[in-house]
Design a protein around this motif. Sequence first.
Motif, mmCIF file in Angstrom:
data_model
loop_
_atom_site.group_PDB
_atom_site.id
_atom_site.type_symbol
_atom_site.label_atom_id
_atom_site.label_comp_id
_atom_site.label_asym_id
_atom_site.label_seq_id
_atom_site.Cartn_x
_atom_site.Cartn_y
_atom_site.Cartn_z
ATOM 1 N N PRO A 16 10.922 -8.153 -18.423
ATOM 2 C CA PRO A 16 9.942 -7.859 -19.485
ATOM 3 C C PRO A 16 9.603 -6.542 -19.262
ATOM 4 C CG PRO A 16 8.921 -8.889 -17.509
ATOM 5 C CD PRO A 16 10.396 -9.034 -17.328
ATOM 6 N N ASN A 17 9.364 -5.647 -20.585
ATOM 7 C CA ASN A 17 9.031 -4.315 -20.558
ATOM 8 C C ASN A 17 7.474 -4.308 -20.684
ATOM 9 O OD1 ASN A 17 8.975 -1.662 -21.153
ATOM 10 N ND2 ASN A 17 9.985 -1.761 -22.945
ATOM 11 N N LEU A 18 6.944 -3.748 -19.373
ATOM 12 C CA LEU A 18 5.497 -3.936 -19.352
ATOM 13 C C LEU A 18 4.962 -2.396 -19.628
ATOM 14 C CD1 LEU A 18 4.716 -6.111 -16.374
ATOM 15 C CD2 LEU A 18 4.517 -6.610 -18.990
ATOM 16 N N LYS A 19 3.811 -2.045 -20.219
ATOM 17 C CA LYS A 19 3.313 -0.527 -20.536
ATOM 18 C C LYS A 19 1.890 -0.611 -19.923
ATOM 19 C CE LYS A 19 6.838 1.011 -22.950
ATOM 20 N NZ LYS A 19 7.857 1.973 -22.527
ATOM 21 N N LEU A 20 1.761 0.315 -19.172
ATOM 22 C CA LEU A 20 0.387 0.578 -18.804
ATOM 23 C C LEU A 20 -0.478 1.195 -19.745
ATOM 24 C CD1 LEU A 20 -2.045 0.499 -16.490
ATOM 25 C CD2 LEU A 20 -1.014 2.537 -15.752
ATOM 26 N N ASN A 44 2.918 -6.304 -22.701
ATOM 27 C CA ASN A 44 3.977 -6.685 -22.480
ATOM 28 C C ASN A 44 4.722 -6.408 -24.142
ATOM 29 O OD1 ASN A 44 6.447 -7.852 -22.423
ATOM 30 N ND2 ASN A 44 5.671 -9.953 -21.874
ATOM 31 N N VAL A 45 5.476 -5.626 -24.186
ATOM 32 C CA VAL A 45 6.111 -5.216 -25.303
ATOM 33 C C VAL A 45 7.415 -5.749 -25.772
ATOM 34 C CG1 VAL A 45 4.555 -3.045 -25.578
ATOM 35 C CG2 VAL A 45 6.973 -2.828 -24.498
ATOM 36 N N SER A 46 7.647 -6.622 -24.839
ATOM 37 C CA SER A 46 8.993 -7.200 -25.075
ATOM 38 C C SER A 46 8.795 -8.636 -25.409
ATOM 39 C CB SER A 46 9.881 -7.108 -23.752
ATOM 40 O OG SER A 46 9.331 -8.079 -22.776
ATOM 41 N N SER A 47 10.008 -9.402 -25.651
ATOM 42 C CA SER A 47 9.794 -10.820 -26.132
ATOM 43 C C SER A 47 10.190 -11.604 -24.837
ATOM 44 C CB SER A 47 10.976 -11.130 -26.850
ATOM 45 O OG SER A 47 12.186 -10.787 -26.541
#
Length: 81
Positions: A16-20, A44-47
């Motif tokens: 997963p692509n997590l952004k703070l 979470n900016v991913s699927s």
Amino acid sequence: MEHFDIEDAFRRTTVPNLKLRTDVHKFRSSGSDSYYKIRLWLDNVSSVTAFFPSITLSDLTGIQFGWATDRLPFVTSDQRG
């Protein structure tokens, strides 16, 4: 799809692509003291589903945590800067 294509698709691991994300808001000053509301969250900016995401904070000497009336954690510091 062929059987080996399906097996290959299940073997692939995606992360997963997590952004703070942060939000800092100065909400009060009293003399030389200033009080800030700091909100941190992971987006979470991913699927792909993120299992057990967490944020770790370190080097917090003089920082106090608590719960605000809106049930969000708050942080205060007894250090003078």
